[in-house]
Design a protein around this motif. Sequence first.
Motif, PDB file in Angstrom:
ATOM      1  N   ALA A 173      23.777  38.464 -30.469  1.00 55.89           N
ATOM      2  CA  ALA A 173      24.264  37.608 -31.493  1.00 55.89           C
ATOM      3  C   ALA A 173      25.536  36.947 -31.342  1.00 55.89           C
ATOM      4  O   ALA A 173      25.898  35.873 -31.464  1.00 55.89           O
ATOM      5  CB  ALA A 173      24.026  38.218 -32.878  1.00 55.89           C
ATOM      6  N   GLY A 174      26.382  37.717 -30.810  1.00 57.94           N
ATOM      7  CA  GLY A 174      27.753  37.718 -31.015  1.00 57.94           C
ATOM      8  C   GLY A 174      28.106  36.549 -29.652  1.00 57.94           C
ATOM      9  O   GLY A 174      28.963  35.726 -29.702  1.00 57.94           O
ATOM     10  N   LEU A 175      27.462  36.716 -28.691  1.00 57.49           N
ATOM     11  CA  LEU A 175      27.549  36.062 -27.392  1.00 57.49           C
ATOM     12  C   LEU A 175      27.001  34.633 -27.649  1.00 57.49           C
ATOM     13  O   LEU A 175      27.657  33.621 -27.117  1.00 57.49           O
ATOM     14  CB  LEU A 175      26.978  36.614 -26.126  1.00 57.49           C
ATOM     15  CG  LEU A 175      27.761  37.912 -25.651  1.00 57.49           C
ATOM     16  CD1 LEU A 175      26.608  38.670 -24.599  1.00 57.49           C
ATOM     17  CD2 LEU A 175      28.940  37.843 -25.199  1.00 57.49           C
ATOM     18  N   VAL A 176      25.861  34.598 -28.268  1.00 62.08           N
ATOM     19  CA  VAL A 176      25.311  33.231 -28.552  1.00 62.08           C
ATOM     20  C   VAL A 176      26.254  32.575 -29.318  1.00 62.08           C
ATOM     21  O   VAL A 176      26.235  31.469 -29.229  1.00 62.08           O
ATOM     22  CB  VAL A 176      23.811  33.579 -29.195  1.00 62.08           C
ATOM     23  CG1 VAL A 176      23.394  32.361 -29.724  1.00 62.08           C
ATOM     24  CG2 VAL A 176      22.958  33.888 -28.009  1.00 62.08           C
ATOM     25  N   LEU A 177      26.737  33.035 -30.645  1.00 61.38           N
ATOM     26  CA  LEU A 177      27.578  32.446 -31.553  1.00 61.38           C
ATOM     27  C   LEU A 177      28.847  31.868 -30.722  1.00 61.38           C
ATOM     28  O   LEU A 177      29.291  30.984 -31.283  1.00 61.38           O
ATOM     29  CB  LEU A 177      27.899  33.437 -32.599  1.00 61.38           C
ATOM     30  CG  LEU A 177      26.902  33.686 -33.657  1.00 61.38           C
ATOM     31  CD1 LEU A 177      27.126  34.725 -34.477  1.00 61.38           C
ATOM     32  CD2 LEU A 177      26.090  32.536 -34.346  1.00 61.38           C
ATOM     33  N   TRP A 183      32.485  30.545 -31.764  1.00 57.32           N
ATOM     34  CA  TRP A 183      33.345  31.452 -32.638  1.00 57.32           C
ATOM     35  C   TRP A 183      33.506  32.651 -31.916  1.00 57.32           C
ATOM     36  O   TRP A 183      32.747  33.654 -31.854  1.00 57.32           O
ATOM     37  CB  TRP A 183      32.097  32.097 -33.706  1.00 57.32           C
ATOM     38  CG  TRP A 183      31.374  30.852 -34.715  1.00 57.32           C
ATOM     39  CD1 TRP A 183      32.297  29.700 -34.603  1.00 57.32           C
ATOM     40  CD2 TRP A 183      30.672  31.074 -35.757  1.00 57.32           C
ATOM     41  NE1 TRP A 183      31.412  29.016 -35.761  1.00 57.32           N
ATOM     42  CE2 TRP A 183      30.712  29.519 -36.453  1.00 57.32           C
ATOM     43  CE3 TRP A 183      29.874  32.004 -36.255  1.00 57.32           C
ATOM     44  CZ2 TRP A 183      29.900  29.416 -37.683  1.00 57.32           C
ATOM     45  CZ3 TRP A 183      28.919  31.841 -37.126  1.00 57.32           C
ATOM     46  CH2 TRP A 183      28.917  30.452 -37.728  1.00 57.32           C
ATOM     47  N   SER A 184      34.755  32.765 -31.369  1.00 57.52           N
ATOM     48  CA  SER A 184      35.316  33.918 -30.501  1.00 57.52           C
ATOM     49  C   SER A 184      35.422  34.887 -31.363  1.00 57.52           C
ATOM     50  O   SER A 184      35.453  36.161 -30.760  1.00 57.52           O
ATOM     51  CB  SER A 184      36.728  33.203 -30.045  1.00 57.52           C
ATOM     52  OG  SER A 184      37.533  33.096 -30.797  1.00 57.52           O
ATOM     53  N   TRP A 185      35.742  35.029 -32.711  1.00 57.20           N
ATOM     54  CA  TRP A 185      35.924  36.261 -33.555  1.00 57.20           C
ATOM     55  C   TRP A 185      34.633  37.042 -33.588  1.00 57.20           C
ATOM     56  O   TRP A 185      34.524  38.208 -33.969  1.00 57.20           O
ATOM     57  CB  TRP A 185      36.324  35.872 -34.949  1.00 57.20           C
ATOM     58  CG  TRP A 185      35.371  34.798 -35.395  1.00 57.20           C
ATOM     59  CD1 TRP A 185      35.736  33.405 -35.597  1.00 57.20           C
ATOM     60  CD2 TRP A 185      34.354  34.844 -36.216  1.00 57.20           C
ATOM     61  NE1 TRP A 185      34.846  32.629 -36.534  1.00 57.20           N
ATOM     62  CE2 TRP A 185      33.827  33.664 -36.807  1.00 57.20           C
ATOM     63  CE3 TRP A 185      33.513  35.938 -36.691  1.00 57.20           C
ATOM     64  CZ2 TRP A 185      32.821  33.543 -37.479  1.00 57.20           C
ATOM     65  CZ3 TRP A 185      32.578  35.916 -37.244  1.00 57.20           C
ATOM     66  CH2 TRP A 185      31.992  34.584 -37.725  1.00 57.20           C
ATOM     67  N   ILE A 189      33.952  41.401 -33.705  1.00 54.03           N
ATOM     68  CA  ILE A 189      33.174  41.845 -34.794  1.00 54.03           C
ATOM     69  C   ILE A 189      31.880  42.434 -34.435  1.00 54.03           C
ATOM     70  O   ILE A 189      31.250  43.696 -34.715  1.00 54.03           O
ATOM     71  CB  ILE A 189      32.653  40.591 -35.829  1.00 54.03           C
ATOM     72  CG1 ILE A 189      33.846  40.168 -36.568  1.00 54.03           C
ATOM     73  CG2 ILE A 189      31.481  41.017 -36.871  1.00 54.03           C
ATOM     74  CD1 ILE A 189      34.583  41.164 -37.481  1.00 54.03           C
ATOM     75  N   ALA A 190      31.089  41.793 -33.261  1.00 54.46           N
ATOM     76  CA  ALA A 190      30.162  42.626 -32.782  1.00 54.46           C
ATOM     77  C   ALA A 190      30.322  43.946 -32.168  1.00 54.46           C
ATOM     78  O   ALA A 190      29.715  44.976 -32.111  1.00 54.46           O
ATOM     79  CB  ALA A 190      29.457  41.762 -31.737  1.00 54.46           C
ATOM     80  N   ALA A 191      31.748  44.192 -31.351  1.00 51.18           N
ATOM     81  CA  ALA A 191      31.952  45.304 -30.691  1.00 51.18           C
ATOM     82  C   ALA A 191      32.362  46.293 -32.016  1.00 51.18           C
ATOM     83  O   ALA A 191      32.014  47.417 -32.004  1.00 51.18           O
ATOM     84  CB  ALA A 191      33.270  44.970 -30.260  1.00 51.18           C
ATOM     85  N   LEU A 192      32.935  45.837 -33.065  1.00 51.99           N
ATOM     86  CA  LEU A 192      33.029  46.970 -34.266  1.00 51.99           C
ATOM     87  C   LEU A 192      31.770  47.422 -34.871  1.00 51.99           C
ATOM     88  O   LEU A 192      31.676  48.582 -35.152  1.00 51.99           O
ATOM     89  CB  LEU A 192      33.761  46.088 -35.296  1.00 51.99           C
ATOM     90  CG  LEU A 192      35.242  45.938 -35.100  1.00 51.99           C
ATOM     91  CD1 LEU A 192      35.808  45.215 -36.137  1.00 51.99           C
ATOM     92  CD2 LEU A 192      36.087  47.421 -34.678  1.00 51.99           C
ATOM     93  N   VAL A 193      30.886  46.734 -34.921  1.00 47.84           N
ATOM     94  CA  VAL A 193      29.536  47.059 -35.178  1.00 47.84           C
ATOM     95  C   VAL A 193      28.931  48.083 -34.285  1.00 47.84           C
ATOM     96  O   VAL A 193      28.398  49.299 -34.616  1.00 47.84           O
ATOM     97  CB  VAL A 193      28.556  45.993 -35.380  1.00 47.84           C
ATOM     98  CG1 VAL A 193      26.788  46.317 -35.572  1.00 47.84           C
ATOM     99  CG2 VAL A 193      28.760  45.043 -36.565  1.00 47.84           C
TER     100      VAL A 193
END
Length: 239
Positions: A173-177, A183-185, A189-193
Motif C-alpha cells: 500500500a505504501g509503495l503504490v501510494l 505520497w512519500s510520507w 508511515i507504513a514502516a511504523l505500522v
Amino acid sequence: MAAGTPVALGLSPARRDALTRRIRLLVAATIAYNVVEAVVAVTAGALASSTALIGFGLDSVIEVSSAAAVAWQFSAPDHTAREAREKTALRVIAVSFFSLAAYVTVDAVRALAGTGEAEPSLPGIVIAALSLAVMPFLSAAQRKAGRELGSASAVADSRQTLLCTYLSAVLLAGLVLNATLGWSWADPIAALVIAAIAVKEGRDAWRGEGCCAAPAAAGPARRQEPDACGCRPGCDCCG
C-alpha cells in the motif's frame, strides 16, 4: 518447552515424527524464500531510500533467524531434547521482533523529520505482491503442524511468517501510494505500522503464547486462564 505447553495429547510416535519432518521442510522453505526476499527488499530499499522496504527486508532476515531457531530446536535427537530447546527458540524469535521494531521506528521517524524522501520502487512492489501471495500458505501449514504437535516455537514462527503477509500488504500500500500519487510520507508511515506489529508479535513470542495442545473436544473450558495447555482469552489458536 515453554511453560504451559505440554506434549501434544494422543499423538503416536509415528505421527509426532511425521509432524516434526513436516515442520523441518516448511522451515527450510521459509528460510530459502526469505533469503531471496531479504536480498531483493534491502537492495531495492537502499536504492530508493525506502525505510519501509529496508524494514521489510530486515524482517525477512529476522524471519530467517527465527526459522533457524526452530530448525535448531527440531534438529534435536528426541522429543525431550526438543522440549528443552523450545524456550530458547522462543526468546530468539521475540528478541528478533523487538530489534526490528527499534530499528524501523528510528529510521521512520528520521524519514518523517525530513532527512530523506523515499523514491518509487517497482522491484519493491513486485516482491511485496509476491510475498502477499506466498506467505499465507507457508504460515497456515506450519501453524497447523505446530498446533497438532503442541510446539509453541513452531506456532510462534508461523505467526512471524503470517506477520510477513500483513507487512507485505502494508508495504504494498505504501509503495503504490508513493508510486502513483507521490505520497512519500506513506513509506515511513507504513514502516511504523510494521514496527507496531513487530512489537506485539515479539511480546507474544516472549510469553510463549500462540500454541494450544489440548484436544478440540475440550471445548469452551480451553479458554479459561490458565488451562492445561496455557491458552489465554483471545488466543487465536484455541478456537
